[in-house]
Design an enzyme around this catalytic site. Structure first.
Site, mmCIF file in Angstrom:
data_model
loop_
_atom_site.group_PDB
_atom_site.id
_atom_site.type_symbol
_atom_site.label_atom_id
_atom_site.label_comp_id
_atom_site.label_asym_id
_atom_site.label_seq_id
_atom_site.Cartn_x
_atom_site.Cartn_y
_atom_site.Cartn_z
ATOM 1 N N ARG A 199 0.820 -1.231 0.000
ATOM 2 C CA ARG A 199 0.000 0.000 0.000
ATOM 3 C C ARG A 199 0.844 1.267 0.000
ATOM 4 O O ARG A 199 0.409 2.307 -0.499
ATOM 5 C CB ARG A 199 -0.919 0.011 1.217
ATOM 6 C CG ARG A 199 -1.949 -1.096 1.232
ATOM 7 C CD ARG A 199 -2.986 -0.938 0.153
ATOM 8 N NE ARG A 199 -3.938 -2.050 0.156
ATOM 9 C CZ ARG A 199 -4.846 -2.245 -0.789
ATOM 10 N NH1 ARG A 199 -4.945 -1.403 -1.806
ATOM 11 N NH2 ARG A 199 -5.655 -3.274 -0.729
ATOM 12 N N GLU A 299 -8.813 7.409 -8.201
ATOM 13 C CA GLU A 299 -7.747 6.815 -7.392
ATOM 14 C C GLU A 299 -6.676 7.880 -7.204
ATOM 15 O O GLU A 299 -6.452 8.701 -8.094
ATOM 16 C CB GLU A 299 -7.183 5.588 -8.129
ATOM 17 C CG GLU A 299 -6.094 4.852 -7.387
ATOM 18 C CD GLU A 299 -5.718 3.536 -8.100
ATOM 19 O OE1 GLU A 299 -6.600 2.686 -8.302
ATOM 20 O OE2 GLU A 299 -4.540 3.406 -8.461
HETATM 21 C C1 3EB Z 1 -6.863 -1.476 -5.026
HETATM 22 O O1 3EB Z 1 -6.788 -0.932 -3.930
HETATM 23 C C2 3EB Z 1 -6.943 -0.556 -6.202
HETATM 24 O O2 3EB Z 1 -2.258 -3.627 -9.344
HETATM 25 O O3 3EB Z 1 -0.470 -2.464 -8.916
HETATM 26 C C3 3EB Z 1 -4.042 0.137 -6.629
HETATM 27 C C4 3EB Z 1 -2.648 0.232 -6.654
HETATM 28 C C5 3EB Z 1 -4.666 -0.868 -7.328
HETATM 29 C C6 3EB Z 1 -1.881 -0.678 -7.387
HETATM 30 C C7 3EB Z 1 -1.690 -2.665 -8.837
HETATM 31 C C8 3EB Z 1 -3.883 -1.778 -8.063
HETATM 32 C C9 3EB Z 1 -2.513 -1.690 -8.092
HETATM 33 O O4 3EB Z 1 -6.884 -2.709 -5.177
HETATM 34 C C10 3EB Z 1 -6.156 -0.998 -7.363
#
Ligand code: 3EB
Length: 305
Positions: A199, A299
């Site tokens: 994250r 996002e």
């Molecule tokens: C999520 O929270 C949203 O596949 O590298 C956010 C950040 C998301 C990175 C990735 C996907 C990715 O799942 C999606």
């Protein structure tokens, strides 16, 4: 002389990102990003280090390095490799092979931009295929933990996958969000291979937090389907939760550049107003991009110093 030329003339310029309109030079440090800016004029994103920079091309990759930092980028046309899965595998195999023989082998942050990310149903969705291919290409390189990342859909005519990364000769500290299931533990419904990212990544050398793409995901579920304001609110709560999880003070300021990826360009004005009100003074670059779940409208990623 353009701003880009001036930046490239400086000794410590590691990378230069163009989100439209800057006509960058043919230099390994220059990356024209496939996402279109919803702001005018389009700012140039510049990465600078406090040391001389060397750069080059290695097979399909281009890279630059200096002061313990490494930038590497790869762009592949899916039509040459047979779809999103095989293309992601090839991109990640090459990045892994390159970074693995560098002193800057700690990959901290990765950005992925691909075409038509939500096309296809169920397991055939292109993002899910990308996730399978990415994991295969990574192999066990990230066995000790994934980098922070963003994966967004672009609207370019060519089905091009762009992947670029920031690595360092010093490791970072991975940060998860207690409000969210870690992406690599997402249940089966989100695909046969879960997304491989952390994250956020805390960078002790910079005293900064690199924040992954953050959306209105609570637990593992998307919240507030089709409600832009509520998704923005939830995203801000998630961003604050990440800061707390990283033991950082709350809030964002003029030193914390963010990017907001907006699915529908018609929502740009509302997103801009909302963020100006809720995060006054924070530089936010608005980009037209599709979020990897069809029900998510916005996002946010970025940096907190
Ligand atoms: C999520 O929270 C949203 O596949 O590298 C956010 C950040 C998301 C990175 C990735 C996907 C990715 O799942 C999606």
């Amino acid at each position: 002389m353009t701003d880009a030329d001036a930046a490239l003339g400086e000794a410590g310029t590691l990378a230069l990102f163009d989100f439209g309109g800057h006509a960058l030079r043919d230099d390994p440090r220059c990356l024209p990003v496939a996402l279109e800016s919803l702001d005018a004029p389009v700012p140039l994103e510049i990465w600078q280090v406090d040391a001389p920079v060397t750069c080059g091309v290695a097979g399909e990759l281009r890279w630059s390095a200096g002061g313990g930092w490494l930038f590497a980028a790869i762009e592949l046309d899916e039509r040459d490799h047979g779809g999103p899965q095989a293309t992601a595998t090839r991109a990640y195999e090459q990045l892994r092979a390159f970074v693995g023989q560098r002193a800057e082998r700690h990959v901290l942050r990765i950005w992925n931009y691909m075409a038509a990310i939500n096309q296809g149903d169920g397991d055939a969705e292109r993002y899910k295929q990308f996730c399978i291919g990415r994991a295969a290409g990574m192999g066990d390189f990230f066995a000790e933990g994934f980098p922070a990342a963003t994966a967004i859909g672009h609207h370019g005519d060519v089905p091009r996958l762009q992947v670029y990364l920031l690595a360092s000769d010093q490791s970072g500290v991975r940060v998860e969000n207690p409000r969210q299931v870690s992406a690599w533990r997402y249940p089966r419904q989100y695909g046969s291979t879960p997304p491989s990212f952390a994250r956020a990544m805390s960078l002790p050398a910079l005293d900064a937090l690199a924040i992954s793409g953050t959306a209105a995901v609570v637990g593992h579920a998307s919240a507030h389907h089709d409600d832009l304001d509520a998704q923005l609110e939830e995203t801000l709560v998630n961003l604050e939760a990440l800061l707390a999880s990283a033991d950082m003070s709350a809030g964002f300021d003029t030193q914390s550049p963010l990017k907001a990826y907006v699915r529908h360009s018609a929502d740009a004005a509302r997103v801009r107003d909302f963020l100006q009100q809720r995060l006054p003074g924070v530089p936010v670059l608005l980009l037209h991009g599709d979020i990897c779940r069809g029900e998510l409208l916005v996002e946010i990623d970025g940096w907190r110093y």
